[in-house]
Write an enzyme that holds these catalytic residues in place. Structure first.
Site, PDB file in Angstrom:
ATOM      1  N   GLY A  37       0.818  -1.203   0.000  1.00 26.70           N
ATOM      2  CA  GLY A  37       0.000   0.000   0.000  1.00 26.70           C
ATOM      3  C   GLY A  37       0.854   1.255   0.000  1.00 26.70           C
ATOM      4  O   GLY A  37       2.075   1.207  -0.102  1.00 26.70           O
ATOM      5  N   ASN A  45       1.388  -0.282  10.768  1.00 32.48           N
ATOM      6  CA  ASN A  45       0.371  -1.329  10.817  1.00 32.48           C
ATOM      7  C   ASN A  45       0.071  -1.766  12.247  1.00 32.48           C
ATOM      8  O   ASN A  45      -1.090  -1.997  12.598  1.00 32.48           O
ATOM      9  CB  ASN A  45       0.821  -2.546  10.012  1.00 32.48           C
ATOM     10  N   ASN A 103      -0.636  -8.790   7.837  1.00 32.21           N
ATOM     11  CA  ASN A 103      -1.717  -7.958   7.313  1.00 32.21           C
ATOM     12  C   ASN A 103      -1.639  -7.914   5.789  1.00 32.21           C
ATOM     13  O   ASN A 103      -0.610  -7.523   5.228  1.00 32.21           O
ATOM     14  CB  ASN A 103      -1.617  -6.541   7.884  1.00 32.21           C
ATOM     15  N   ARG A 180       1.626   9.054   5.962  1.00 39.14           N
ATOM     16  CA  ARG A 180       1.598   8.190   4.777  1.00 39.14           C
ATOM     17  C   ARG A 180       2.160   8.927   3.557  1.00 39.14           C
ATOM     18  O   ARG A 180       2.906   8.365   2.759  1.00 39.14           O
ATOM     19  CB  ARG A 180       0.173   7.720   4.508  1.00 39.14           C
ATOM     20  N   HIS A 264     -10.471  -2.918   5.752  1.00 40.92           N
ATOM     21  CA  HIS A 264      -9.275  -3.736   5.520  1.00 40.92           C
ATOM     22  C   HIS A 264      -8.335  -3.753   6.720  1.00 40.92           C
ATOM     23  O   HIS A 264      -7.612  -4.721   6.922  1.00 40.92           O
ATOM     24  CB  HIS A 264      -8.546  -3.197   4.290  1.00 40.92           C
ATOM     25  N   TRP A 265      -8.341  -2.686   7.495  1.00 41.23           N
ATOM     26  CA  TRP A 265      -7.418  -2.570   8.624  1.00 41.23           C
ATOM     27  C   TRP A 265      -8.056  -3.132   9.892  1.00 41.23           C
ATOM     28  O   TRP A 265      -8.396  -2.409  10.825  1.00 41.23           O
ATOM     29  CB  TRP A 265      -7.019  -1.119   8.833  1.00 41.23           C
TER      30      TRP A 265
END
Length: 284
Positions: A37, A45, A103, A180, A264-265
């Site tokens: 990602g 994460n 993950n 990010r 998703h997380w």
């Protein structure tokens, strides 16, 4: 437990460069593997879960090669480099056997390591990622947004992808966007993302898999012999939950837990429930 970036950061030298990682806790070893990602890292994460896991395990959060933190492996695909790095890391630290928490891409890495080195992996927790879509569109919404960013990076494209990762948009804070975006501008991070999700690379990968005599990794899932927990968000738009049906059927000793109101997380949006289910599985 005081878990900060500075007091947990470590590095170890291997025959293919330095692998950086975060270390915390006492007890049997537990390796945590991050996903792919935009602007991703192992610390981002799992920083919210590390204190809980470290109460029971000696935790190692590995930073995979080529994502802007550990040394890259020249010419290697990011997933293949990550699979190899897990065993190199375990060898360097003298870890004979350990469970893996992965993950997304980290889950794919975990099952690949378990297929190739079954004696080294005792259990797997895969947070989404493993398998292939049965009913949902391919590529998924999240993957299409990753392609968009890989082809033309922008802060706006990053925000669109981040919002796709979660059920509750309030999870995407300004701090998350800023950090990010900062790592996403690292040349190594950009190269890894482009190699995995750029339109040209993605098309070549699809063509290669279609013509390769080697079956895709998900066709080898029956070779995963260790107990495996599949942890999935019910509202995952990166790896929709129908993907879980294949590993659930193929991995002999597998079980599935789906977390409601979660994207998703899972380890972030369903933090407490995920930690509770995971600890029960790991300590069983």
């Amino acid at each position: 437990m005081d878990i900060t970036y500075e007091n947990t950061q470590r590095e170890v030298r291997t025959d293919q460069g330095v692998i950086r990682y975060h270390e915390a806790g006492d007890g049997p070893p537990l390796l945590l593997l991050h996903g792919s990602g935009i602007g991703v890292s192992g610390w981002r994460n799992y920083r919210g879960n590390l204190a809980v896991f470290a109460e029971h395990f000696h935790c190692y959060v590995i930073e995979f090669p080529g994502f802007g933190i550990s040394d890259p492996v020249p010419g290697a695909h990011p997933v293949l480099a990550a699979v190899d790095s897990v065993i190199r890391f375990m060898d360097a630290l003298g870890i004979d056997n350990a469970p893996l928490v992965g993950n997304s891409m980290g889950g794919v890495v975990a099952v690949n390591v378990a297929v190739k080195h079954p004696d080294r992996i005792s259990k797997i927790i895969s947070i989404g990622g493993v398998g292939t879509g049965i009913f949902s569109a391919n590529p998924s919404e999240g993957t299409r947004l990753l392609q968009e960013f890989a082809d033309s990076p922008s802060r706006e494209a990053l925000i669109r992808w981040l919002n796709c990762m979660v059920y509750d948009p309030k999870t995407v804070t300004q701090d998350i966007i800023d950090e990010r975006w900062d790592l996403a501008n690292n040349p190594e991070s950009q190269q890894a993302l482009k190699a995995m999700y750029g339109s040209e690379s993605f098309a070549l990968q699809q063509q290669f898999m279609a013509n390769s005599p080697t079956p895709p990794y998900w066709a080898m899932l029956h070779k995963v012999k260790c107990p495996t927990l599949l942890a999935w968000g019910k509202d995952d738009r990166q790896c929709p939950p129908d993907m879980a049906m294949m590993p659930l059927r193929l991995i002999p000793d597998s079980e599935l837990h789906i977390f409601p109101k979660c994207g998703h997380w899972v380890m972030i949006e369903a933090k407490q429930a995920f930690e509770r289910v995971s600890l029960e599985f790991l300590r069983r």
